[in-house]
Design a protein around this motif. Structure first.
Motif: not given
Length: 563
Positions: A327-353
Motif C-alpha cells: 500500500s502507500s502510507t498516509t500522513w496527517v497532522l490535523s483532522n476534525h478530531d484533534v487539536t490543530r497542529h499550529a496550536t499543539r506545536y505552540g505548547l509545551a512538548p507534552l505530546q500536544g495535549r
C-alpha cells in the motif's frame, strides 16, 4: 529548477493508482461554506468554493458526513446513508458538486460510518417499536439487563464518550453504543446489515464517488457470547490477538474483502482508507491490504511533538509498513478530531495535549504557560512542508492552509461535541475548537462563511487568517500551501526516500528518487545549506543567504549537474 521539470506530468490521475501519493483535503461540510445563510455549511457552499480548491492544488476532497443526522455527534450519527441532510442540500446538489470537482481534476472521497447508526435511523425506530425478540432488534445489539429487575446494564463497559456503553429502552432492554447513546451499534453478524452497506457503497459509487473513508473500521464485528466479560476482564484481553470481543477482530476483514470485490467492479476501482486505531503495524497492515480496503491511516504524527527524532522514527516505521503491504502510507497532522497542529506545536512538548483555563493554555501534567502562537505556526508550516515532501498520500484538514489555531474560547453553552459534555478526553475541551467555520473574508457577520452568524462562534483573530487577507500575500500560509502543492505534482516520484546525514540530530534531510530533497531544521540554531541553497525552490521561512533558519523546512530540486 528547470522549466521541463516543472511541466513534467506525473502518472495520469485517472488511473487506479491516483490515491497512492494524493494530496487529500478534508472538508467538514457544516463548517466549510454556508450558501443559504442559515449558519450551517452546506453542499452548495462547497460548490461555490470549487475554484478555491482547484487553486489550492489538491488531488481530492474527503467529505465528513453530510447525511441526514440529528447531529448528536457532528453528523457521525447517520439517519439515512443514501441521502443528503436537507439542511445541507439535496442529492442534485451533491451531483453538481461532484461534477464540478471532477471537471477540475479533483477526486471525491466520502465518509462511511458502518459501526453504528443514528437512533433516528429507520431500522432503529423499527427495533424500538417491534420489541423484545423481534427480527428488527437483531440488526442492532440488544440485551437484557442484570439484577432482580434488569435495571442494571448488561456490563460495566464505558463508551468512548464517557458513561455507560449501554442505554435502556422503554420496555426494559438495553442496547450497546460504543459512542454516544444516540449511536446504537449495528450487529454485523446480521446479513441484512452487510447487504445494506453494500448497497450504500454502490449508491455513492454510481454517483461518481471515487473513494471512501471508513469510520472506526476496526470495531464492526463483535463477539458477545455469554457470559459477557467485565470491563476489567475486557481490558486484560490481548488487543493484537484478532479475537478481542469488540476491537480489531480478524473476522472484520471478511467484510472488507467483500467490499473490495465491489470496489474492483468499477473502472477505475474505488479506493478506501481505514480509520483503524489498532495496536501494531501488523494489525494495521491487514486493513491496508490489496484484498481489503487498500489503505489505512497512520495517525502517529498526531501524537508526536515537533521533534526530529520522533519524526524520523515515525517516517521510517511507516514507510517500512507500506513497503510490506504494497500500500502507500498516509500522513496527517490535523483532522476534525484533534487539536490543530499550529496550536499543539505552540505548547509545551507534552505530546500536544492541552486545555484552556481562562486566558491561558495548560499543558496536561505540566506548568501553565501562554500559547506561543507565532512559534506554533512557524513549526506547523515547517512540519506541513516536510509532510508534503514525503512519499505517500497527504491528508490536509480544512483551515490548516490558513494557519488556523484551535479555537478554545467557546462558551460551554455554545459547544456541540458530546465528548465535551460527557467528560471524554479529547484534548480537554472536546473537538469543537477545530470545527469552527472557516474565515473567507476579514470582515462580515461570519467572516464570509455565510450571511448569518456561524453555528460555532468565530473569534475576532480569525480576521487575520481569512482567505482574502492571505491570497495576495506571498509570505502567507495560504501562499505556502498553494506553492507547495503546485510544485509537489511534478516533483512527486517513486515511493521511497534516502536519508542524508546532516551532522545534527535536530536537522532531518532526505532525498527522493529524482534528487528532490527536503531539509527540516527542528532545532533552535540555523543550518547552513551551502551551495545547495542555489537550488532551493521553496521554504517555509525565507533563507538568509545560504542559511536555513530554526524551525524551517526547505525543498531543494534538481537543477544542476551536482544532482
Amino acid at each position: 529548477m528547470t522549466d521541463s521539470l516543472l511541466t513534467e506530468i506525473r502518472e495520469d490521475d485517472t488511473t487506479a493508482a491516483w490515491w497512492r501519493q494524493a494530496a487529500v483535503y478534508q472538508i467538514y461540510p457544516r463548517s466549510f461554506a454556508d450558501a443559504n445563510g442559515d449558519g450551517i455549511g452546506d453542499i452548495p457552499g462547497i460548490l461555490s468554493r470549487v475554484d478555491y480548491l482547484a487553486e489550492l492544488g489538491i488531488d481530492a476532497v474527503w467529505l465528513s458526513p453530510f447525511y441526514p443526522s440529528a447531529l448528536a455527534d457532528g453528523g457521525y450519527d447517520v439517519a439515512d446513508y443514501r441521502d443528503v441532510d436537507p439542511r445541507l442540500g439535496t442529492l442534485a446538489d451533491f451531483d453538481a458538486m461532484v461534477e464540478a470537482l471532477h471537471a477540475r481534476g479533483i477526486h471525491v472521497v466520502v465518509d462511511i460510518v458502518p459501526n453504528h447508526s443514528s437512533d433516528q435511523h429507520e431500522w432503529f425506530q423499527e427495533a424500538l417499536a417491534a420489541g423484545r425478540g423481534s427480527a428488527e432488534r437483531e440488526r442492532y445489539i440488544f440485551r437484557e439487563g442484570v439484577g432482580a429487575d434488569g435495571s442494571e446494564p448488561p456490563t460495566d463497559w464505558v463508551s468512548v464518550f464517557g458513561g455507560s456503553a449501554w442505554e435502556r429502552v422503554e420496555d426494559g432492554q438495553w442496547y450497546l453504543h460504543n459512542f454516544a447513546k444516540e449511536q446504537p451499534d449495528f450487529n454485523w453478524d446480521h446479513p441484512e446489515v452487510r447487504a445494506d452497506f453494500l448497497e450504500t457503497l454502490r449508491f455513492w459509487s454510481d454517483r461518481g464517488v471515487d473513494g471512501f473513508r471508513i469510520d472506526v473500521a476496526h470495531m464492526l464485528t463483535k463477539d458477545l457470547s455469554e457470559p459477557l466479560p467485565s470491563r476489567d476482564e475486557l481490558d486484560a484481553i490481548d488487543r493484537t490477538s484478532g479475537s478481542h470481543p469488540l476491537i480489531d477482530r480478524d473476522d472484520v476483514h471478511e467484510i472488507y474483502a467483500e467490499w473490495r470485490q465491489l470496489f474492483n467492479s468499477y473502472d477505475p476501482p474505488r479506493t478506501a482508507v481505514a480509520e483503524a486505531w489498532v495496536d501494531t503495524p501488523e494489525r494495521r497492515a491487514r486493513y491496508a491490504s490489496a484484498e481489503g480496503l487498500g489503505q489505512a491511516f497512520n495517525f502517529d504524527l498526531l501524537v508526536a511533538d515537533f521533534d526530529a527524532a520522533q519524526f524520523r522514527e515515525i517516517i521510517v516505521d511507516n514507510l517500512e509498513q507500506a513497503q510490506r503491504t504494497g500500500s502507500s502510507t498516509t500522513w496527517v497532522l490535523s483532522n476534525h478530531d484533534v487539536t490543530r497542529h499550529a496550536t499543539r506545536y505552540g505548547l509545551a512538548p507534552l505530546q500536544g495535549r492541552a486545555v484552556k483555563q481562562g486566558a491561558e493554555w495548560v499543558a496536561a501534567g505540566g506548568p501553565v504557560e501562554l500559547l506561543d502562537r507565532d512559534r506554533g505556526l512557524r513549526r506547523a508550516n515547517a512540519a506541513s512542508l516536510l509532510l508534503l515532501g514525503l512519499p505517500g498520500s497527504a491528508y490536509l484538514y480544512q483551515g490548516e492552509e490558513l494557519g488556523l489555531h484551535e479555537v478554545a474560547e467557546i462558551r460551554p453553552e455554545d459547544r456541540q461535541d458530546p465528548a465535551f459534555f460527557r467528560g471524554a478526553e479529547f484534548d480537554g475541551l472536546g473537538r469543537d475548537g477545530c470545527r469552527v467555520p472557516l474565515p473567507w473574508t476579514a470582515d462580515g457577520v461570519s467572516f464570509g462563511f455565510g450571511s448569518a452568524p456561524a453555528h460555532l462562534p468565530q473569534p475576532d483573530w480569525f480576521a487575520a487568517h481569512a482567505v482574502d487577507a492571505q491570497a495576495s500575500d506571498p509570505s502567507s500560509t495560504l501562499s505556502l500551501y498553494r506553492e507547495a502543492l503546485r510544485l509537489r505534482h511534478p516533483l512527486q516520484t517513486g515511493e521511497t526516500l534516502e536519508w542524508i546525514e546532516t551532522g545534527r540530530a535536530d536537522v532531518l534531510r532526505f532525498a527522493r528518487p529524482n534528487g528532490w530533497q527536503v531539509v527540516t531544521n527542528f532545532g533552535s540554531e540555523p543550518f547552513d545549506l551551502g551551495e545547495d541553497a542555489a537550488d532551493v525552490v521553496l521554504t517555509s521561512r525565507a533563507l538568509e543567504g545560504s542559511t536555513l533558519a530554526a524551525e524551517t523546512t526547505a525543498w531543494i530540486a534538481p537543477g544542476s549537474d551536482r544532482h
